[in-house]
Enzyme design. Structure first.
Site, short mmCIF file in Angstrom:
data_model
loop_
_atom_site.label_atom_id
_atom_site.label_comp_id
_atom_site.label_asym_id
_atom_site.label_seq_id
_atom_site.Cartn_x
_atom_site.Cartn_y
_atom_site.Cartn_z
CD1 TRP A 1 0.20 0.48 3.41
CD2 TRP A 1 -0.11 -1.68 3.21
NE1 TRP A 1 0.74 -0.22 4.47
CE2 TRP A 1 0.58 -1.72 4.21
CE3 TRP A 1 -0.64 -2.89 2.77
CZ2 TRP A 1 0.75 -2.65 5.20
CZ3 TRP A 1 -0.52 -4.02 3.34
CH2 TRP A 1 0.39 -3.77 4.66
CG ASP B 1 -0.98 4.22 14.99
OD1 ASP B 1 -0.09 4.97 15.54
OD2 ASP B 1 -0.39 3.19 14.33
CB CYS C 1 16.90 3.88 23.06
SG CYS C 1 15.22 3.46 23.88
N GLY D 1 -10.50 -11.20 11.37
CA GLY D 1 -10.97 -10.99 12.52
C GLY D 1 -11.72 -9.62 12.44
CD GLU E 1 -3.81 3.55 6.87
OE1 GLU E 1 -3.97 3.02 8.29
OE2 GLU E 1 -2.82 3.99 6.33
CB CYS F 1 13.19 10.05 23.80
SG CYS F 1 11.84 8.87 24.62
CB CYS G 1 15.51 5.65 18.57
SG CYS G 1 13.78 6.68 18.49
CB CYS H 1 9.48 3.59 19.55
SG CYS H 1 9.14 4.11 21.22
CE1 TYR I 1 -3.85 5.54 11.87
CE2 TYR I 1 -5.29 4.07 10.91
CZ TYR I 1 -4.12 4.66 11.12
OH TYR I 1 -3.04 3.89 10.44
#
Length: 391
Positions: free
Chosen positions: A46, A160, A221, A103, A59, A230, A224, A214, A142
């Site tokens: 996508w 999200d 980290c 589901g 989505e 952070c 990251c 994350c 969302y």
DNA sequence: GACCCGTGGCC
DNA sequence: TGGCCAAGGGT
């Protein structure tokens, strides 16, 4: 992969409030996030399109569902329903079959219904207006932000599970980020951080970071791009966030299941649209009182009574099959399946099965026809214990 | 705001 | 193993 803008300058990054501890360095950190995403983004199907319909489908499938699970479903879906009109024109049964195993089956029926609204009221194209889009069934905050930012470049920040976790750690937010004041704080920060030059890239970068760096346990980290701003990482305890609201106990239910076979066919009924596994086809199932859960005689008796009352069948309950445990999000069940045969039926076995109470339909299904019906996973596990041809 | 709604993977 | 989690939405 479509071309993102070549400039990385976060010139349009919203200004953070005066005195915000993140304000001085956050712009360059977010720019690093974007650079990281461009270099490291996974090549997902996508992400090869800007077709709003295809983005929308992805989505919805990705709601509460992991990427690896979605990919094959997405490919099959787009191959069968390449445009909104193809989906709108399809039978609901076929739509559900393409969703079987994913589901949250209401997502599929909402997608189908929304496609019909889009054809009837929007000329076959997804509305670019967020209010109109949000009116479609199954489309919430969302999905609106995701579809319109990614497919149309609109400046809407997505929130999200990934974004909640990333921002909760970034801010060392003590409140649970999934509700109430914590959720409001996360939304406000997400709006502040949004990169207006390419909202779609920014949103996906934040979610990708949550999915791959994350992560809930053992976040990486060390690699990251946001580590230096952070707060949780600075505290040395990133896993302490997000904090969680107390979770409720999950009840355990025991259900007796009839594998009723007659002339090589098995009795299925379509579950009511409202509630658990809505619209899927299932074996006749009756709940057992807690006290009788492990009492085989009680199970057999409950099954005979239920089959007579709900389906008008007098059944002979045969040997027990292997119990099937199954865990839902909010419920744990154990199925106790029994082979059954028809001893007698008022008006004949077939006619006796029309419109049982609470059921839309009941049908005798030949083994070869099972594939034409969408079944719950737990029911598939029961049927997998049988050896065709059924006798 | 609380609760409902599936499934598979992780440790 | 069982709890936790995942690109949420509806009621």
């Amino acid at each position: 992969m479509r071309k993102p803008p070549s400039e990385l300058r976060p010139s349009s990054l919203a200004v953070l409030p005066m005195g915000d501890p993140l304000a001085p360095v956050v712009s360059s950190a977010v720019a690093r996030l974007h650079a990281w995403y461009r270099a490291q983004a996974r090549d997902l199907p996508w992400r090869r399109t800007r077709d709003p319909y295809a983005i929308w489908v992805s989505e919805v499938m990705l709601q509460q569902t992991q990427v690896a699970t979605v990919v094959p479903y997405y490919e099959r879906w787009l191959a069968r329903f390449p445009r909104v009109g193809d989906l709108a024109a399809a039978d609901e049964a076929e739509v559900l079959r393409h969703w079987q195993g994913l589901g949250y089956y209401r997502r599929a029926r909402h997608l189908h219904q929304a496609a019909q609204v889009i054809v009837a009221q929007h000329g076959g194209s997804l509305p670019r207006d967020r209010v109109a889009l949000a009116r479609l069934p199954g489309v919430g905050a969302y999905t609106v932000a995701a579809v319109l930012s990614i497919a149309d470049g609109q400046a809407l920040a997505v929130v999200d599970g990934n974004v909640r976790r990333v921002l909760a750690r970034l801010l060392a937010l003590e409140l649970p980020p999934d509700r109430g004041a914590g959720a409001a704080a996360i939304q406000r920060r997400a709006d502040e951080l949004l990169w207006h030059a390419d909202p779609g890239l920014h949103n996906q970068a934040l979610m990708e970071l949550g999915a791959r760096i994350c992560v809930p346990r053992a976040p990486r980290c060390d690699v990251c791009p946001l580590a230096n701003v952070c707060v949780a990482q600075g505290e040395g305890a990133p896993e302490r966030y997000p904090t969680r609201s107390p979770r409720r106990v999950v009840p355990h239910r025991r259900l007796v299941v009839a594998v009723l076979v007659s002339e090589g066919r098995v009795l299925l009924h379509q579950r009511p649209y409202e509630g658990l596994l809505g619209g899927l086809w299932d074996l006749p199932t009756v709940p057992l009182p807690e006290a009788d859960g492990l009492n085989a005689a009680a199970q057999r008796q409950a099954l005979r009574t239920y089959l007579r009352q709900a389906f008008g069948l007098t059944a002979r309950v045969g040997p027990a099959l292997e119990p099937v445990p199954h865990a839902f999000t909010h419920l744990r069940v154990t199925l106790y399946p029994y082979r059954c045969a028809v001893a007698a039926a008022a008006g004949g076995a077939l006619s006796a099965c029309s419109e049982p109470q609470g059921h839309r339909t009941a049908r005798w299904i030949a083994w070869a026809e099972l594939g034409a019906h969408a079944l719950p996973r737990a029911t598939q596990k029961v049927l997998a214990q049988l050896t065709p041809p059924l006798t």
